[in-house]
Design a protein around this motif. Sequence first.
Motif, PDB file in Angstrom:
ATOM      1  N   ASN A  31     -70.148 -65.200 -18.503  1.00  8.25           N
ATOM      2  CA  ASN A  31     -69.152 -64.852 -19.513  1.00  8.25           C
ATOM      3  C   ASN A  31     -68.870 -63.349 -19.520  1.00  8.25           C
ATOM      4  N   TRP A  33     -67.315 -60.095 -21.780  1.00  3.99           N
ATOM      5  CA  TRP A  33     -67.142 -59.691 -23.178  1.00  3.99           C
ATOM      6  C   TRP A  33     -66.438 -58.353 -23.257  1.00  3.99           C
ATOM      7  N   GLU A  43     -65.536 -62.390 -26.806  1.00  2.00           N
ATOM      8  CA  GLU A  43     -65.625 -63.066 -25.520  1.00  2.00           C
ATOM      9  C   GLU A  43     -64.219 -63.214 -24.923  1.00  2.00           C
TER      10      GLU A  43
END
Length: 267
Positions: A31, A33, A43
Amino acid sequence: MFPVDFPLVDETDLRAASEKYLLSLESRPKNEWFQSSKTSKLEITANSIKWLQLFEGDQTKCSILALHPPDDPTQVVALYLHGSWWCVNDIIRTSCKSRTDLLPVQSLMERVIMFLLNQVIERPSQEETHFSLHTRTESAKLLWRDGQAVGFYTVKHKGSLYDSWSSSCYSMPVLDTVLVRRSWRRQGLGHKMLSDFCSSFSSEEVLGISMPLSASMVAVCRHFLYLNEAQRDRLYEVEAPGGWTQRRNIWLNIQLSRYLLTVDEVD
């Protein structure tokens, strides 16, 4: 350095880089961010990204990627520029010491700054005028103070087309949009931009300001014309394209109390 200080980029490259980033987003192993503030981060997902159109009536659809909270797509937290996400407040900043005072808008990044000031940072309240998107060729100047853009004004030039479906042209230079950030108001900056507009067209007998004048713009005009008697016969409030039946003298109408005057919010 900030985005406006980077080497010039055209809209084709900007769009291509943004599309490439979008394609790669879902295939990234972990992920991603964005640090939206010192205490919070957002996010970056396909659901938190949208395209924003920069210019009015733009057939080629020059657009930029914007990051927003997933639960509020009306907010803009950051823009994707030069291969990175930049928070809105950094995009309007500069590290170039020579970028100060009123300077002509020439680059795509400067037009991005105009867009942010106009549509994102200074979103109008219900009582204020909402400015529409500007065209890609709009003549404009940005006002720089202390390493940041704090306002701008745009001009419709004499002889330029009023719209895309008729042959009507502006009969005089017209000050179309004036914007000063709320935190920089009441420091004489509206007065400064109006003065710069008038001096930039010193050979013209008459000049226009787009109708209708807001109460704050009336206050700026009243102060400016009180101090500059020679400009009183030059400045007109005009309805495009500004023929004789579409203009009225601002100073005369101030004297006749035809404007509602309030506390100055622009100057």
